[in-house]
Write an enzyme that holds these catalytic residues in place. Structure first.
Site, PDB file in Angstrom:
ATOM      1  N   THR A  61      -6.731   7.659  -2.839  1.00 25.18           N
ATOM      2  CA  THR A  61      -7.562   8.807  -2.465  1.00 25.18           C
ATOM      3  C   THR A  61      -8.631   8.427  -1.449  1.00 25.18           C
ATOM      4  O   THR A  61      -9.016   9.232  -0.606  1.00 25.18           O
ATOM      5  CB  THR A  61      -8.231   9.392  -3.735  1.00 25.18           C
ATOM      6  OG1 THR A  61      -7.194   9.827  -4.589  1.00 25.18           O
ATOM      7  CG2 THR A  61      -9.139  10.556  -3.424  1.00 25.18           C
ATOM      8  N   SER A 108      -1.523   5.021  -5.583  1.00 24.33           N
ATOM      9  CA  SER A 108      -1.401   3.790  -6.376  1.00 24.33           C
ATOM     10  C   SER A 108      -0.332   3.861  -7.458  1.00 24.33           C
ATOM     11  O   SER A 108       0.027   2.839  -8.033  1.00 24.33           O
ATOM     12  CB  SER A 108      -2.748   3.392  -6.971  1.00 24.33           C
ATOM     13  OG  SER A 108      -3.161   4.300  -7.954  1.00 24.33           O
ATOM     14  N   ASP A 142      -5.676   5.504  -9.737  1.00 24.09           N
ATOM     15  CA  ASP A 142      -4.803   5.718 -10.905  1.00 24.09           C
ATOM     16  C   ASP A 142      -4.347   4.409 -11.542  1.00 24.09           C
ATOM     17  O   ASP A 142      -4.285   4.295 -12.760  1.00 24.09           O
ATOM     18  CB  ASP A 142      -3.567   6.543 -10.505  1.00 24.09           C
ATOM     19  CG  ASP A 142      -3.907   8.005 -10.248  1.00 24.09           C
ATOM     20  OD1 ASP A 142      -5.058   8.402 -10.512  1.00 24.09           O
ATOM     21  OD2 ASP A 142      -3.024   8.742  -9.779  1.00 24.09           O
TER      22      ASP A 142
END
Ligand code: ASP
Length: 375
Positions: A61, A108, A142
């Site tokens: 992100t 990820s 994540d």
């Protein structure tokens, strides 16, 4: 549909604008390859009194974008290249000589064992050079804790390695990426950060890779450091308040230098009415190790225990962890007698990292249990 088309168009424009390749490691552009080869060299603007920090970008992100500034969940992760990330925070140049390279550019959830090995090898190569004082890895949140813990076990240097992400994409109002990246560079360049193992920096907090975990799907204070607490805080200056007690980096038994792959380790989640067939399926698919995210203190239903037992008899190592998200899984005697090992306070996803590395060294259940007790 209309929104999706807009996003595709926006992303395409962004690609052109940033001049960056966004393909995974298998399709690196010649520019990225050249960057990956190069060890940081002094540039004309390099300041001798500042630390040399290399930023290795992997996506997430923090490198995400959307056409809406107010959208914080409907964005595409891993589209902005490392040079754009650096350009967005020119203030970093006041605290470090910063250079970057793109390892991959993915969300990820798509970080796999191959990328982990590539990253760990690259970091070890860079840190062996006197030209590099510290590393910052930009990463999706994540699975950030998995990569962080893997590096904590495989980096062979005292120099700081800091993993950073963000919860809001680069295009959002109040994006948290720039300040997180600035703080990560600051920590990576700090002499006090040496010898602490891999650190995770987000939301003004510094955490040890061993304990940090993502606890909330969307909020910027998602990372917590259960059991241990944070290692430090960044409030303009860096304040370290906690010692790292678990073995890490140079003191581990593990090395990636001769590894081209990692043994397959799968995670099975425990729940009411679960079945032994889950273990059978993992073994059939080639698992050399299984982590069981058990209920409570790593408990197994009778059916799960039957499956685990049969896996162990076929030479597969089974480690009990917990789905509770916190606490120590103790080496219960009945389970220990069946060689069902205990993860200590490692959550399932981190237990998987340690078990993969442990299996590169031994299949002996006692030795593997000792690793879980130590690391
Ligand atoms: N899905 C994103 C990732 O892990 C989430 C994030 O970076 O926060 O790449």
């Amino acid at each position: 549909m209309k929104k999706q088309r807009m996003l595709v168009l926006f992303t395409a424009l962004l690609f052109v604008f940033t001049g960056c390749s966004h393909s995974p490691e298998t399709k690196e552009s010649p520019k990225e390859k050249a960057q990956t080869q190069k060890v940081s060299s002094a540039s004309a603007s390099e300041k001798k009194d500042l630390p040399n920090i290399r930023i290795l970008a992997t996506g997430g992100t923090i490198a995400g974008a959307d056409q809406s500034k107010t959208s914080t969940t409907e964005y595409k992760a891993g589209v902005v290249g490392v040079e754009s990330l650096i350009e967005a925070v020119p203030e970093m140049k006041d605290i470090a000589n910063v250079s970057g390279e793109q390892i991959v550019n993915v969300g990820s959830t798509n970080i796999d064992n191959k990328i982990l090995l590539k990253l760990a090898k690259r970091i070890n190569h860079l840190l062996a050079s006197d030209d590099v004082d510290g590393i910052v890895v930009t990463h999706g949140t994540d699975t950030l804790e998995e990569t962080a813990y893997f590096l904590n076990l495989t980096v062979k240097s005292d120099k700081p390695v800091v993993i950073v992400g963000s919860m809001r994409p680069s295009t959002a109002i109040s994006a948290d990426g720039p300040s997180n990246l600035y703080n990560a560079v600051k920590v990576a360049g700090a002499p006090e950060a040496k010898g602490k193992g891999t650190l995770v920096v987000l939301n003004d907090r510094i955490a040890s890779a061993r304990y940090v975990t993502k606890t909330n799907t969307t909020t910027t204070d998602t990372f917590k450091s259960e059991e241990m607490g944070f290692v430090g805080t960044i409030a303009d200056d860096i304040y370290f308040n906690n010692e790292i007690t678990r073995k890490h980096t140079k003191d581990t038994d593990f090395s990636v230098s001769n590894l081209d792959e990692l043994p397959q380790v799968d995670i099975i989640y425990g729940y009411q009415n679960d079945g032994s067939y889950l273990f059978d399926a993992a073994v059939k698919a080639g698992a050399k190790g299984i982590v069981f995210a058990g209920s409570g203190n790593g408990s197994l239903s009778d059916a799960a225990e039957k499956g685990a037992d049969s896996a162990v008899k076929k030479g597969v190592t089974v480690v009990r962890s917990t789905r509770t998200g916190n606490g120590v899984v103790t080496p219960n005697q009945d389970y220990a007698e069946k060689d069902l090992l205990a993860s200590n306070s490692l959550n399932p996803q981190k237990a998987r990292m340690l078990l993969m590395l442990a299996l590169t060294k031994t299949n002996d259940p006692q030795k593997i249990q000792a690793y879980f007790n130590e690391y």
